[in-house]
Design a protein around this motif. Structure first.
Motif, PDB file in Angstrom:
ATOM      1  N   ASN A 180       0.810  -1.223   0.000  1.00 14.46           N
ATOM      2  CA  ASN A 180       0.000   0.000   0.000  1.00 14.46           C
ATOM      3  C   ASN A 180       0.843   1.272   0.000  1.00 14.46           C
ATOM      4  OD1 ASN A 180       0.976   0.008   2.606  1.00 14.46           O
ATOM      5  ND2 ASN A 180      -1.006  -0.222   3.598  1.00 14.46           N
ATOM      6  N   GLU A 181       2.173   1.140   0.116  1.00 16.11           N
ATOM      7  CA  GLU A 181       3.060   2.294   0.084  1.00 16.11           C
ATOM      8  C   GLU A 181       3.531   2.628  -1.332  1.00 16.11           C
ATOM      9  OE1 GLU A 181       6.206   1.096   2.626  1.00 16.11           O
ATOM     10  OE2 GLU A 181       5.153   1.541   4.485  1.00 16.11           O
ATOM     11  N   LEU A 182       3.217   1.760  -2.308  1.00 12.04           N
ATOM     12  CA  LEU A 182       3.669   1.997  -3.677  1.00 12.04           C
ATOM     13  C   LEU A 182       3.059   3.292  -4.223  1.00 12.04           C
ATOM     14  CD1 LEU A 182       3.292  -1.655  -5.037  1.00 12.04           C
ATOM     15  CD2 LEU A 182       5.455  -0.403  -4.788  1.00 12.04           C
ATOM     16  N   PRO A 183       3.836   4.068  -4.982  1.00 12.46           N
ATOM     17  CA  PRO A 183       3.316   5.341  -5.519  1.00 12.46           C
ATOM     18  C   PRO A 183       2.271   5.105  -6.604  1.00 12.46           C
ATOM     19  CG  PRO A 183       5.526   4.898  -6.362  1.00 12.46           C
ATOM     20  CD  PRO A 183       5.248   3.844  -5.338  1.00 12.46           C
ATOM     21  N   HIS A 184       1.024   5.438  -6.335  1.00 15.23           N
ATOM     22  CA  HIS A 184      -0.086   5.126  -7.228  1.00 15.23           C
ATOM     23  C   HIS A 184      -0.067   5.935  -8.523  1.00 15.23           C
ATOM     24  CE1 HIS A 184      -1.869   2.508  -4.268  1.00 15.23           C
ATOM     25  NE2 HIS A 184      -1.877   3.471  -3.374  1.00 15.23           N
ATOM     26  N   ASP A 185       0.674   7.053  -8.557  1.00 17.61           N
ATOM     27  CA  ASP A 185       0.656   7.894  -9.753  1.00 17.61           C
ATOM     28  C   ASP A 185       1.740   7.509 -10.762  1.00 17.61           C
ATOM     29  OD1 ASP A 185       2.685   8.689  -8.088  1.00 17.61           O
ATOM     30  OD2 ASP A 185       2.298  10.846  -8.261  1.00 17.61           O
ATOM     31  N   TYR A 186       2.519   6.454 -10.475  1.00 17.17           N
ATOM     32  CA  TYR A 186       3.512   5.995 -11.437  1.00 17.17           C
ATOM     33  C   TYR A 186       2.822   5.183 -12.532  1.00 17.17           C
ATOM     34  CZ  TYR A 186       7.655   7.349  -8.692  1.00 17.17           C
ATOM     35  OH  TYR A 186       8.626   8.054  -8.041  1.00 17.17           O
ATOM     36  N   ASP A 187       3.473   5.106 -13.692  1.00 12.39           N
ATOM     37  CA  ASP A 187       2.913   4.325 -14.798  1.00 12.39           C
ATOM     38  C   ASP A 187       3.277   2.852 -14.690  1.00 12.39           C
ATOM     39  OD1 ASP A 187       1.734   6.417 -16.724  1.00 12.39           O
ATOM     40  OD2 ASP A 187       3.706   7.237 -16.215  1.00 12.39           O
TER      41      ASP A 187
END
Length: 405
Positions: A180-187
Motif C-alpha cells: 500500500n506504500e507503492l506510488p499510485h501515480d507511477y505508470d
C-alpha cells in the motif's frame, strides 16, 4: 510505449541436481545461462522495445568472472547498435562496488549504482520523456523500506517508471516494503528479488518478472521475461519464455501390473507422454502405486530401476528428459464411504453454477484484495471449476452406487 523488464538472471549460478554422463546434456547445462540471456536480448530486438529495465541480481555473486562480464557487455552492445537504452540496477547478490568491472559499460546503459533513490530522465526516439526512479544495493542487505524516498510523479515527463529490488513485508533484510506504500501515480513499478513471476498491483502496474531461468527444483514455476506496453488506456504485459532448462516436479499413478516387464513399460511410456516444456526437462517424479505388491517390486530394485530409467529416458527423448529424483509412494485407500449415490455430488455442483451463488460461497476470499484479483471468473470458468471439484471428490470417496455394484 513498449519495454522489456528482466530481473534475477543470476548469469553465473550453477545448476543444482543435474548429474549425468551424457555429453549432450552437459553441453546444454554449460551454455544454459548464456543462452537464456541471448534469447532475452533477441526478444528485445524482435519486439522493437523502447528500453530494457533490469532490476537487480544480474549476477549470482558480487565477484564476477571476467568471461561472464565480457559476455554480458557483448549482449548489451547488441542493444546499443539499435539505440535501445538499458536501465540497470544492482541487487543483494551482485551489489555494486567500484573498480570490479574489467570492461567499459556500453554507452546505452544507464546505471543506478547508489543506495539512495535517484531519478534519471531520458528522451525516447519519438520525443517522449521518461523518468526512472530507483536504487541499488551497495552491500548484501538493506533492512528498511525505500519507498518513502521515491519522488512524486514528474510534471514534465510522459511516463514515470519506478523499480525496486526487495521483498514484501514489514521486516526483513532485503528492503522490505508494504504494497500500500507503492506510488499510485507511477505508470509502472518493476520489482526484483522474488523468483516467482507475479502481478502485485494494477495501480500502478507492479510486477515481479521472476527468474527467467530456474537453477534448482524449487524454481519450476518460471515464466521468462516480461514485455510491458503502456498507453493512455490499461497497461498490458506478456510473458516471453527464454529458458533452455526447465525443472519439473510431477507425479504419475501406476495401476496394478501383472509382471516386471509391464511395470517397466508403463513407467517409460507414461513419463515420455507427460506434458513438458521444450528443450531440457529436469524431472523430479513421484510414482504413486495402487497395489502393495507393485510398490514392493519397485522398491526392491530401486537403485537399478532409477539408473535404467534415467538412461532410457535420455535416450528415447533425445536428451530432452533427465530424471534426477524418483520417489515411490503407495496410494492410500479411499478413506470415506458415503451411503448416497455419486449423482448427488453433481446435483450439489449445479446449485452453485449461478455466478451469484458461486460468489456467495467464496465471499470471504473475494473481500481480500490480493486474492480477489485472481478470482475474476466468467460462467465457463465457474462450470469448469465445479466439474473438476466434483471429479476430485468422486476420485477420493466411495459412494452408495459404487458399493452396491
Amino acid at each position: 510505449m513498449k519495454f522489456m523488464h528482466l530481473a534475477d538472471l543470476h548469469l553465473d549460478q550453477s545448476f543444482s541436481g543435474i548429474v549425468t554422463g551424457d555429453s549432450r546434456i552437459k553441453e546444454i547445462v554449460l551454455n544454459a545461462n548464456q543462452k537464456m540471456f541471448k534469447n532475452s536480448i533477441t526478444a528485445c530486438l524482435e519486439n522493437n522495445v523502447s528500453f530494457v529495465l533490469i532490476t537487480g541480481d544480474t549476477f549470482h555473486q558480487p565477484k564476477i568472472s571476467i568471461r561472464t562480464q565480457k559476455f554480458f557487455m557483448e549482449q548489451l552492445r547488441r542493444l546499443e547498435e539499435k539505440e535501445i537504452k538499458v536501465i540497470l540496477s544492482f541487487g543483494n547478490h551482485d551489489y555494486y562496488t567500484e573498480n570490479k568491472y574489467w570492461f567499459e559499460w556500453p554507452k546505452n546503459v544507464i546505471l543506478f549504482n547508489k543506495e539512495q533513490v535517484e531519478t534519471k530522465k531520458i528522451v525516447m526516439k519519438n520525443g517522449e520523456k521518461v523518468a526512472f526512479s530507483g536504487f541499488s544495493y551497495i552491500g548484501p542487505w538493506i533492512e528498511h523500506s525505500k519507498l518513502m524516498e521515491y519522488p512524486a510523479r514528474g510534471t514534465d515527463v510522459d511516463y514515470q517508471i519506478g523499480f525496486y529490488h526487495g521483498e514484501i513485508g514489514s521486516t526483513g533484510r532485503y528492503a522490505p516494503f508494504q504494497v500500500n506504500e507503492l506510488p499510485h501515480d507511477y505508470d509502472y513499478f518493476g520489482l526484483g528479488h522474488i523468483h516467482v513471476s507475479q502481478e502485485v498491483t494494477q495501480r500502478p502496474l507492479t510486477l515481479y518478472p521472476g527468474t527467467p531461468q530456474g537453477h534448482h527444483r524449487k524454481e519450476h514455476q518460471v515464466n521468462g521475461i516480461v514485455c510491458v506496453e503502456l498507453s493512455n488506456t490499461k497497461p498490458t504485459y506478456t510473458w516471453l519464455p527464454v529458458a533452455s532448462i526447465h525443472y519439473q516436479n510431477d507425479e504419475i499413478l501406476l495401476d496394478a501390473a501383472e509382471n516386471r516387464q509391464m511395470i517397466l513399460e508403463k513407467l517409460v511410456t507414461t513419463i515420455l507422454a507427460m506434458q513438458r516444456q521444450k528443450n531440457l526437462t529436469v524431472l523430479s517424479l513421484k510414482v504413486r502405486v495402487s497395489e502393495q505388491e507393485t510398490a514392493e517390486i519397485l522398491r526392491e530394485d530401486f537403485d537399478s530401476l532409477f539408473s535404467y530409467l534415467q538412461d532410457e529416458l535420455v535416450r528415447q527423448s533425445d536428451a530432452e528428459i533427465l530424471l534426477t529424483d524418483l520417489k515411490i509412494e503407495l496410494s492410500a485407500k479411499k478413506a470415506f464411504v458415503m451411503g448416497f449415490d455419486s449423482d448427488l455430488i453433481d446435483d450439489l455442483g449445479h446449485r452453485f453454477s449461478e455466478p451469484s451463488q458461486f460468489k456467495l460461497q467464496g465471499e470471504d476470499l473475494f473481500k481480500n484484495p490480493l486474492i480477489a484479483k485472481y478470482c475474476e471468473w466468467d460462467q465457463s470458468d465457474i462450470e469448469k471449476l465445479l466439474v473438476n471439484s466434483s471429479q476430485l471428490i468422486k476420485n477420493e470417496v466411495d459412494f452408495g452406487d459404487e458399493v452396491r455394484t
